[in-house]
Motif scaffolding. Structure first.
Motif, PDB file in Angstrom:
ATOM      1  N   ARG A 101     -16.623  50.814  -6.763  1.00 42.31           N
ATOM      2  CA  ARG A 101     -16.135  49.699  -7.576  1.00 42.31           C
ATOM      3  C   ARG A 101     -14.880  49.093  -6.955  1.00 42.31           C
ATOM      4  O   ARG A 101     -14.717  47.871  -6.935  1.00 42.31           O
ATOM      5  CB  ARG A 101     -15.835  50.166  -8.999  1.00 42.31           C
ATOM      6  N   ARG A 102     -13.987  49.935  -6.445  1.00 43.49           N
ATOM      7  CA  ARG A 102     -12.742  49.445  -5.853  1.00 43.49           C
ATOM      8  C   ARG A 102     -13.032  48.564  -4.633  1.00 43.49           C
ATOM      9  O   ARG A 102     -12.478  47.475  -4.485  1.00 43.49           O
ATOM     10  CB  ARG A 102     -11.859  50.625  -5.453  1.00 43.49           C
TER      11      ARG A 102
ATOM     12  N   GLY B  53     -12.634  39.755  -3.861  1.00 42.06           N
ATOM     13  CA  GLY B  53     -11.392  39.002  -3.752  1.00 42.06           C
ATOM     14  C   GLY B  53     -11.236  38.335  -2.395  1.00 42.06           C
ATOM     15  O   GLY B  53     -10.843  37.164  -2.300  1.00 42.06           O
TER      16      GLY B  53
ATOM     17  N   ARG C  26     -13.943  45.128 -12.896  1.00 40.97           N
ATOM     18  CA  ARG C  26     -12.980  46.167 -13.225  1.00 40.97           C
ATOM     19  C   ARG C  26     -13.260  46.799 -14.580  1.00 40.97           C
ATOM     20  O   ARG C  26     -13.135  48.013 -14.760  1.00 40.97           O
ATOM     21  CB  ARG C  26     -11.572  45.563 -13.204  1.00 40.97           C
ATOM     22  N   LEU C  27     -13.680  45.981 -15.538  1.00 42.44           N
ATOM     23  CA  LEU C  27     -13.853  46.461 -16.906  1.00 42.44           C
ATOM     24  C   LEU C  27     -15.234  47.054 -17.160  1.00 42.44           C
ATOM     25  O   LEU C  27     -15.380  47.953 -17.994  1.00 42.44           O
ATOM     26  CB  LEU C  27     -13.611  45.313 -17.892  1.00 42.44           C
ATOM     27  N   ARG C  28     -16.269  46.550 -16.478  1.00 42.10           N
ATOM     28  CA  ARG C  28     -17.639  46.900 -16.849  1.00 42.10           C
ATOM     29  C   ARG C  28     -18.367  47.817 -15.872  1.00 42.10           C
ATOM     30  O   ARG C  28     -19.407  48.383 -16.235  1.00 42.10           O
ATOM     31  CB  ARG C  28     -18.461  45.605 -17.013  1.00 42.10           C
TER      32      ARG C  28
ATOM     33  N   THR D  27     -14.565  45.174  -5.645  1.00 44.46           N
ATOM     34  CA  THR D  27     -13.605  44.183  -6.133  1.00 44.46           C
ATOM     35  C   THR D  27     -12.726  43.647  -5.001  1.00 44.46           C
ATOM     36  O   THR D  27     -12.412  42.456  -4.975  1.00 44.46           O
ATOM     37  CB  THR D  27     -12.725  44.784  -7.243  1.00 44.46           C
TER      38      THR D  27
ATOM     39  N   LEU E 184     -13.410  34.411  -9.496  1.00 47.71           N
ATOM     40  CA  LEU E 184     -12.333  34.714 -10.443  1.00 47.71           C
ATOM     41  C   LEU E 184     -12.876  35.257 -11.758  1.00 47.71           C
ATOM     42  O   LEU E 184     -12.222  36.061 -12.428  1.00 47.71           O
ATOM     43  CB  LEU E 184     -11.493  33.457 -10.695  1.00 47.71           C
TER      44      LEU E 184
ATOM     45  N   TRP F 296     -24.793  45.020 -17.496  1.00 49.63           N
ATOM     46  CA  TRP F 296     -23.561  44.518 -16.864  1.00 49.63           C
ATOM     47  C   TRP F 296     -23.588  44.754 -15.360  1.00 49.63           C
ATOM     48  O   TRP F 296     -23.177  43.875 -14.572  1.00 49.63           O
ATOM     49  CB  TRP F 296     -22.343  45.198 -17.483  1.00 49.63           C
TER      50      TRP F 296
ATOM     51  N   LEU G  85     -14.196  39.119 -11.012  1.00 50.12           N
ATOM     52  CA  LEU G  85     -13.203  40.146 -10.678  1.00 50.12           C
ATOM     53  C   LEU G  85     -12.794  40.991 -11.890  1.00 50.12           C
ATOM     54  O   LEU G  85     -12.857  42.228 -11.829  1.00 50.12           O
ATOM     55  CB  LEU G  85     -11.985  39.502 -10.017  1.00 50.12           C
ATOM     56  N   PRO G  86     -12.381  40.399 -13.012  1.00 50.03           N
ATOM     57  CA  PRO G  86     -12.036  41.245 -14.164  1.00 50.03           C
ATOM     58  C   PRO G  86     -13.255  41.927 -14.772  1.00 50.03           C
ATOM     59  O   PRO G  86     -13.148  43.061 -15.279  1.00 50.03           O
ATOM     60  CB  PRO G  86     -11.395  40.262 -15.151  1.00 50.03           C
ATOM     61  N   LEU G  87     -14.422  41.280 -14.735  1.00 47.33           N
ATOM     62  CA  LEU G  87     -15.626  41.916 -15.273  1.00 47.33           C
ATOM     63  C   LEU G  87     -15.978  43.168 -14.477  1.00 47.33           C
ATOM     64  O   LEU G  87     -16.383  44.191 -15.058  1.00 47.33           O
ATOM     65  CB  LEU G  87     -16.795  40.928 -15.238  1.00 47.33           C
TER      66      LEU G  87
END
Length: 494
Positions: free
Chosen positions: A74-75, A82, A181-183, A78, A174, A9, A177-179
């Protein structure tokens, strides 16, 4: 790496985001003719369409690495992703050339935040024994992004419009972005203090120097703005070095440059970017303005260059751990120099495309041999805890080299030729390519100053492992745990 593992990932997310950021360096080159026809502007405006991105990217990379160490990699990744995605949408909707240039500058800000931490996030997630392969693949993906830029740009422009070369970033952003945060597992640098004065001095110095070189074409090299930029930039650079020598938490630890490998790879990367970026900027236009091809036809005819990394890069990545990254990089740079020299030797107003193919193939093979192992050599030349800042320094210098390359080779071009006719274009192109080939040839000699193998002191690596383990124990409440975090202190590849 197992399918679905944190390492996979991390590679997919960081490589895809890095591909987007690297692609936007040169995806616009085959669209310049369409942009000029649609929005107007001269060669200076077109130059800024490319350099607004590379300039903001270059001067803020060190800040991006520092912010990642301070607030979480990570922050910052992301946030940068964005910003890059929104700016891409702004570029696609730009009503005039000034708005497009501004949006490109904001794109560079986002890329500067995500790029340096992406390699650090990958390092944390991949076991030490596989980092050579992972770094090689990561470098190859980024190299292919640079190489495929003209082809992708030309194809999109011809079948859709130039706006879509930027709009296509939006759905990918898009999705990532969620990947992310999650992975991705959050991590922090060993020293959370920000060197605000050092970062500001470095950014201002780079901006002044690169701005002056870009403006030199139009304003004249003895004009007040150009001289002011060179003098101010040089003075600020000296002030930056003086500050870093006494800063308790330097943005760029100058001791890193005591490593022959670190110094050599950064100098070589800067020179390579200078020669290659400037050459691609002019060659993609030559195939249109000089040879009369459409944007997509020009992109397709760049395939001997852009397609070679797909074949060569995986092999280079696998060999880097066996015969040494230095040797592979040196050969790659030599091939790039030979390819540009060949192109300059055969270029005429009525040259056949077949005569250009060998030059394109040499350049493409050389690019693959450079990008695939360069991350391995870079990351093995510093301590584990310094990999974030090392990545930031290397990317900053490469982007500065790219911005300078477009400016310098364009200056050589405009001194000898123009867009008036195919012959006039060739008159400017040939000396510019010789300059690019010479610079990359110097880069090939420079990389030979690096040791054959990593010379990192095992004691330093062991100390870093112990320090990282202690830090993890102390920060157990602030740093997320997980497989990626467990690998953060793993030894570097030798």
């Amino acid at each position: 790496m197992r399918r679905g593992s944190p390492a996979v990932w991390a590679f997919v997310i960081s490589s895809t985001a890095g591909f987007m950021a690297a692609l936007d360096n040169l995806v616009v080159t085959t669209a310049l003719t369409a942009i000029r026809r649609d929005l107007g502007g001269g060669i200076s405006d077109l130059e800024w369409t490319v350099n607004a991105y590379t300039l903001s990217y270059a001067v803020l990379l060190l800040l991006g690495a520092a912010l990642g160490d301070r607030f979480g990699r990570r922050r910052i990744f992301t946030v940068g992703l964005g910003v890059f995605t929104l700016a891409s949408l702004g570029a696609a909707l730009a009503p005039d050339i000034s708005t497009l240039i501004a949006a490109r500058a904001v794109q560079g800000v986002g890329a500067a935040m995500l790029t340096p931490v992406s390699l650090t996030l990958l390092t944390a997630a991949v076991p030490a024994a596989r980092r050579g392969l992972a770094f090689g693949a990561w470098g190859a993906v980024n190299g292919m992004a640079v190489a495929l830029g003209p082809l992708i740009g030309g194809t999109v422009v011809e079948h859709l419009s130039w706006q879509w070369i930027f709009a296509l970033n939006v759905p990918f952003g898009l999705l990532l972005l969620p990947l992310a945060r999650l992975r991705l597992t959050e991590s922090f640098g060993p020293d959370n203090r920000l060197d605000i004065p050092g970062t500001a001095l470095a950014s201002a110095a780079l901006f002044g120097i690169v701005y002056a070189v870009i403006r030199g074409n139009d304003d004249g090299w003895t004009s007040a703005p150009v001289l002011a930029g060179l003098i101010a930039g040089g003075s600020l650079l000296v002030a930056f070095l003086a500050w870093e020598r006494r800063s308790p938490a330097p943005a760029v630890p100058l001791r890193l440059f005591r490593s022959r490998a670190f110094s050599a790879v950064n100098v070589a990367a800067t020179l390579m970017s200078l020669g290659m970026f400037g050459a691609i900027f002019l060659l993609s236009q030559f195939l249109q303005a000089g040879e009369g091809f459409s944007p997509m036809q020009a992109g397709v005819r760049m395939l001997p260059w852009t397609g070679m990394p797909i074949v060569v890069a995986p092999v280079a990545g696998l060999l880097s751990d066996r015969i040494g990254a230095r040797n592979i990089i040196a050969v790659g740079l030599a091939l790039q120099a030979a390819g540009l020299g060949w192109f300059a030797a055969v270029a005429t107003a009525d040259v056949s495309y077949a005569a250009l193919v060998p030059a394109l193939m040499l350049s493409g093979a050389g690019m693959a041999l450079f990008f695939a192992p360069v991350a391995t050599l870079l990351m093995s030349s510093v301590r584990v805890r310094e990999q974030g800042v090392a990545s930031g320094v290397n990317n900053a210098l490469r982007e500065v080299g790219g911005a300078l390359g477009v400016a310098v080779l364009t200056a050589v071009f405009t001194a000898h030729g123009d867009y008036g006719s195919a012959q006039h274009f060739v008159d400017g192109l040939v000396p510019a390519l010789w300059v690019g080939a010479s610079v990359i040839g110097v880069a090939a000699l420079t990389i030979l100053a690096a040791p054959r193998r990593s010379t990192s002191d095992p004691a330093d690596v062991d100390a870093d492992e112990a320090e990282t383990a202690d830090a993890d124990a102390v920060e157990a409440g602030t740093v997320e745990s997980g497989p990626a975090a467990a690998d953060t202190s793993a030894a570097l590849p030798s």
